[in-house]
Enzyme design. Structure first.
Site, PDB file in Angstrom:
ATOM      1  N   GLU A 236       0.801  -1.234   0.000  1.00 31.14           N
ATOM      2  CA  GLU A 236       0.000   0.000   0.000  1.00 31.14           C
ATOM      3  C   GLU A 236       0.830   1.279   0.000  1.00 31.14           C
ATOM      4  O   GLU A 236       0.421   2.290   0.554  1.00 31.14           O
ATOM      5  CB  GLU A 236      -0.970   0.011   1.186  1.00 31.14           C
ATOM      6  CG  GLU A 236      -2.041  -1.063   1.099  1.00 31.14           C
ATOM      7  CD  GLU A 236      -3.121  -0.922   2.145  1.00 31.14           C
ATOM      8  OE1 GLU A 236      -2.859  -0.299   3.179  1.00 31.14           O
ATOM      9  OE2 GLU A 236      -4.218  -1.459   1.925  1.00 31.14           O
TER      10      GLU A 236
ATOM     11  N   GLU B 246      -6.599  -7.891  -0.694  1.00 23.01           N
ATOM     12  CA  GLU B 246      -7.227  -7.706   0.617  1.00 23.01           C
ATOM     13  C   GLU B 246      -8.656  -7.229   0.397  1.00 23.01           C
ATOM     14  O   GLU B 246      -8.931  -6.515  -0.565  1.00 23.01           O
ATOM     15  CB  GLU B 246      -6.505  -6.637   1.457  1.00 23.01           C
ATOM     16  CG  GLU B 246      -5.171  -7.063   2.018  1.00 23.01           C
ATOM     17  CD  GLU B 246      -4.536  -6.002   2.917  1.00 23.01           C
ATOM     18  OE1 GLU B 246      -5.268  -5.321   3.669  1.00 23.01           O
ATOM     19  OE2 GLU B 246      -3.315  -5.850   2.845  1.00 23.01           O
TER      20      GLU B 246
HETATM   21  C1  GAL Z   1      -4.866  -2.736   4.848  1.00 21.57           C
HETATM   22  C2  GAL Z   1      -3.456  -3.162   5.234  1.00 21.57           C
HETATM   23  C3  GAL Z   1      -3.454  -4.329   6.195  1.00 21.57           C
HETATM   24  C4  GAL Z   1      -4.452  -4.105   7.284  1.00 21.57           C
HETATM   25  C5  GAL Z   1      -5.784  -3.931   6.649  1.00 21.57           C
HETATM   26  C6  GAL Z   1      -6.910  -3.843   7.633  1.00 21.57           C
HETATM   27  O1  GAL Z   1      -4.900  -1.438   4.389  1.00 21.57           O
HETATM   28  O2  GAL Z   1      -2.740  -3.505   4.096  1.00 21.57           O
HETATM   29  O3  GAL Z   1      -2.188  -4.504   6.729  1.00 21.57           O
HETATM   30  O4  GAL Z   1      -4.097  -2.988   8.013  1.00 21.57           O
HETATM   31  O5  GAL Z   1      -5.767  -2.737   5.882  1.00 21.57           O
HETATM   32  O6  GAL Z   1      -8.103  -3.889   6.943  1.00 21.57           O
END
Ligand code: GAL
Length: 799
Positions: A388, A459
């Site tokens: 990110e 994710e």
């Molecule tokens: C994302 C991040 C993860 C975690 C996640 C929580 O932005 O890459 O490490 O923090 O959010 O939803």
């Protein structure tokens, strides 16, 4: 020839560092005796000081080096030391390593006294140093501290094979194996020699070859050759065939060295229309994994790493895991190879890109990760971007170039969370947090990238819907449904290779994230790897085992206004039959309309009355359907706010049946509300191909037992100590977990084992767990005591 000794025992540990610790004259008797993996401090489950592990400590160990080792090469390998290590041999700084997620090696040759004891001392700084990834900004996880992975000593002859990389490639009619390696010829300077190769599979040796080599006398000499292997068992998710590749270095008929790697033959490609494994399209369904555990952070040995891979494969039914956000234990990856679980492995980092030194370390991380792991067939993608982070073209051109030159066979990804980011990777890997419960589940790839490149969701969910194992039922079910909606969208799109959810298990984090108690409740499992409802939603998408999880305790009072309108069953069964107090109500089928693309849509039950009105009350089918519609509306809107059309419908039904208002209310209570009646138990049966394959009973039921379930009963002291998780579950008389139980339990471990974590724990969400750790061989007695259930003793063996 090469020998290996594990050096995980007999370390001395001090939670500080002083120059005098480097002297062999220093008496460390007051230091704590520890075994690796080791956490520099044991933490509470939550609500601790997030700086508690961020200090410099010291590990010391004696190392006797035999006189015969003279003339040999000797190396000390550290699998992982968090975060910045200086290694001193007999007081002299011999190596420094920045970053806690990749291995490093210290050459001992010439630095040790032969026939004597030597001193290895490690000065280990666990602070979040801004010049080392992942540090410099905030990060949503903790990095802990300590020599948290294994250490081993390797002794080789003067000339040895220092690297070995096997690249299976598929040809038109069989497989070809390109083998590239490095001979370290610095000490001996051999000339003409040979490399003898053998490839062994399940049924013995498949191939053996002798390759003559002429070495020029250079200190490091690369070699490579390619062999036709012909037909071979491929490595696949369902049948992960593995082969042992062994190389022997021979000079004048004498073997100088031998080394082996485990490999697999497979092709893996992300393409614009999805992912293919061995030319077969495979939709990727995965979860992100952090490598942390309660109390000891990252410091867990082989069996715990194995167990996580097994949980992902067998309990959660996923086919891919992302090692968010760093390279993880070699044991975890080895188990993924054995199980057929695909891996997306990435370099350490989280949103922040640092300065020049920082970037240098990140580039080293790319190299250390790929050189360590490029023989694992399970790895199908390298993550070479800081998770990110913003675009940084020069930096990312370089990470990609480095990855491609170290491993031309695998594609790269780089996880971003914004649209139209500059793409130097092969796959656009995107964190898609679009879904909020009532909108589209995933963005359309063409709205995220114009490139037409292969596309993978890395994710989703996570912080959009944090859910605790002890949250109310509605929330836990919605959590599961959100994951399923995203998976459904991924299955429904040709462009999307798959979706990797956030995340496998809850984890400790910094104060900026989580619930204010330093826990991120984003897992489909809790920190102890115990399931929330979403775990069953994942499991039900697999075909490996029968899954039928009725996602409700069937306690109406749990719901707002006692409203249980809809019941979800996460299952891979063809249909589910429901009974109320042993009376058949109905048969229900997967919701193919709501989740048209899922392998196994959940079964949704909204009719809790079924054929009862017809059978018991003699109603015609149309009358019964009318009354059920009205009852469903009463549940939804309440009797005081019942829309007019339902009032009219009820009026018609009452007239036709000559029912008084009181009769109607009685009917409602008899078939829907359940209040005041003797207990109502629902039974569920799952059918596959016409056979009954699963059953359970649900409803209010009294407390029955506290179960103490060890993962295994035999632990193994091998390279180091072993651990075993014991799950504690308060169950009711129907065998279901008592979700809101908060029993207090005392744990006492004696014999050849000890407890990790506090003596007294309370159940949260009806369950909890603890780990037992071996301390030598023998019998281990684990006593679990609670006021309500008294004492029970488990006996484990440490062999
Ligand atoms: C994302 C991040 C993860 C975690 C996640 C929580 O932005 O890459 O490490 O923090 O959010 O939803």
């Amino acid at each position: 020839m090469r020998t290996i000794a594990h050096l995980n025992d007999n370390w001395r540990y001090a939670p500080d560092f002083k120059e005098e610790y480097l002297s062999s004259a220093f008496d460390d008797a007051a230091f704590e005796s520890v075994r690796l993996p080791h956490a520099n401090v044991e933490l509470a489950y939550n609500n601790f000081d997030e700086r508690a592990f961020q200090f410099t400590c010291c590990y010391r160990r004696e190392l006797f080096v035999a006189g015969e080792a003279r003339g040999q090469r000797m190396f000390l390998h550290f699998e992982g030391a968090m975060a910045c290590a200086k290694v001193y041999i007999n007081g002299e700084l011999s190596a420094e390593h920045l970053g806690g997620y990749t291995p490093f090696t210290v050459e001992l040759t010439g630095r040790v006294h032969y026939g004597e004891k030597n001193l290895v001392a490690v000065e280990l700084d666990a602070a979040e140093r801004p010049d080392v990834p992942p540090f410099g900004g905030v990060i949503d996880y903790l990095t802990y501290g300590g020599l948290y992975r294994e250490v081993w000593l390797e002794q080789t002859g003067p000339a040895f094979i220092s690297d070995l990389y096997a690249r299976p490639t598929r040809e038109r009619d069989g497989w070809r194996l390109e083998v590239a390696g490095m001979i370290d010829n610095a000490a001996k300077k051999i000339g003409a020699c040979a490399v003898q190769l053998t490839l062994g599979g399940r049924e013995g040796t498949v191939l053996s070859r002798d390759m003559p080599l002429a070495l020029s006398g250079k200190a490091q000499q690369g070699f490579s050759f390619a062999l036709d292997v012909g037909k071979i068992d491929v490595w696949d998710v369902d049948d992960p065939a593995l082969y042992a590749l062994t190389l022997r270095l021979v000079e004048n008929g004498e073997a100088l060295d031998e080394t082996s790697r485990r490999i697999g033959f497979r092709t893996a490609r992300f393409e614009a229309d999805g992912f293919r494994l061995n030319d077969r399209k495979l939709k990727l369904r995965g979860l992100n994994r952090h490598q942390s555990y309660p109390y000891v952070g990252y410091a867990m040995p082989k069996s715990a790493q194995y167990r996580d891979a097994e949980i992902l494969k067998y309990e959660l039914g996923v086919n891919i895991v992302r090692t968010s956000h760093y390279p993880q234990s070699k044991h975890f990856l080895e188990r993924c190879d054995e199980l057929g679980l695909l891996v997306f492995e990435e370099i350490p980092g989280w949103q922040h890109i640092g300065g020049t030194t920082w970037k240098k370390v990140a580039l080293n991380n790319v190299e250390e990760m790929i050189v360590r792991d490029r023989n694992h067939p399970s790895i199908v993608l390298w993550g070479v971007r800081i998770n990110e982070s913003q675009d940084d073209d020069d930096f990312y051109k370089e990470t990609n170039a480095r990855a491609h030159s170290l491993d031309p066979t695998r594609q790269t990804g780089g996880v971003r969370n914004f649209e139209f980011s500059h793409l130097f990777e092969d796959v656009y890997t995107y964190n898609d947090f679009l879904h909020q419960g009532n909108n589209a589940a995933l963005s359309r790839p063409e709205k995220v990238t114009k490139t037409g490149a292969p596309y993978l969701v890395t994710e989703h969910n996570g912080h959009m819907f944090p859910t605790k194992k002890f949250d109310c039922e509605e929330k836990r079910v919605e959590h599961a449904l959100r994951h399923l909606r995203v998976l459904n969208a991924a299955y429904g799109s040709e462009r999307i290779s798959g979706a990797i959810g956030w995340c496998m298990a809850d984890y400790n984090t910094h104060k900026d994230f989580g619930n204010g108690d330093l826990v991120c409740y984003h897992g489909v499992l809790d920190m102890f790897r115990l399931p929330k409802e979403a775990a069953a939603a994942y499991a039900s998408q697999g075909d490996g085992r029968v899954v039928m999880e009725v996602a409700s305790g069937m306690n109406r009072g749990e719901r707002d206004a006692s409203r249980l309108e809809r019941l979800y069953v996460f299952t891979n069964c063809d249909c589910v039959k429901m009974y109320r107090n042993d009376e058949f109500i109905g048969v229900y089928y997967p919701d193919c309309k709501g989740f048209p693309h899922l392998p196994h849509p959940p079964v949704v039950i909204s009719d809790f009355v079924g054929g009862l009105l017809e059978r018991n009350e003699g109603m015609s089918h149309s009358d019964a359907e009318r009354v059920k519609r009205v009852f469903a509306a009463v549940v939804k809107y309440g009797d005081k706010s019942l829309p007019l059309r339902y009032q009219l419908e009820m009026g018609i039904a009452m007239l036709k049946r000559r029912m008084s208002y009181k009769d109607a209310v009685d009917l409602f209570f008899r078939y829907v509300a359940d209040w005041g009646c003797e207990s109502v138990t629902y039974a569920f049966e799952g059918y596959k191909d016409g056979h009954l394959v699963a059953s359970c009973r649900k409803g209010p039921a009294p407390s029955c037992a506290l179960e103490a379930l060890p993962d295994r009963t035999e632990l193994r002291e091998e390279e180091t100590y072993d651990v075993c998780r014991v799950a504690l579950r308060h169950i009711d008389a129907l065998g279901n977990p008592m979700t809101y139980s908060c029993e207090t339990v005392a744990i006492d471990v004696s014999g050849a084992g000890e407890r990790i974590g506090p003596r007294t724990v309370t159940l949260a969400g009806g369950s909890t767990a603890f780990w037992v750790k071996t301390k030598g061989k023998g019998s281990i007695s684990v006593k679990v005591t609670s006021e309500r259930f008294g004492e029970q003793t488990l006996t484990l063996a440490s062999v």
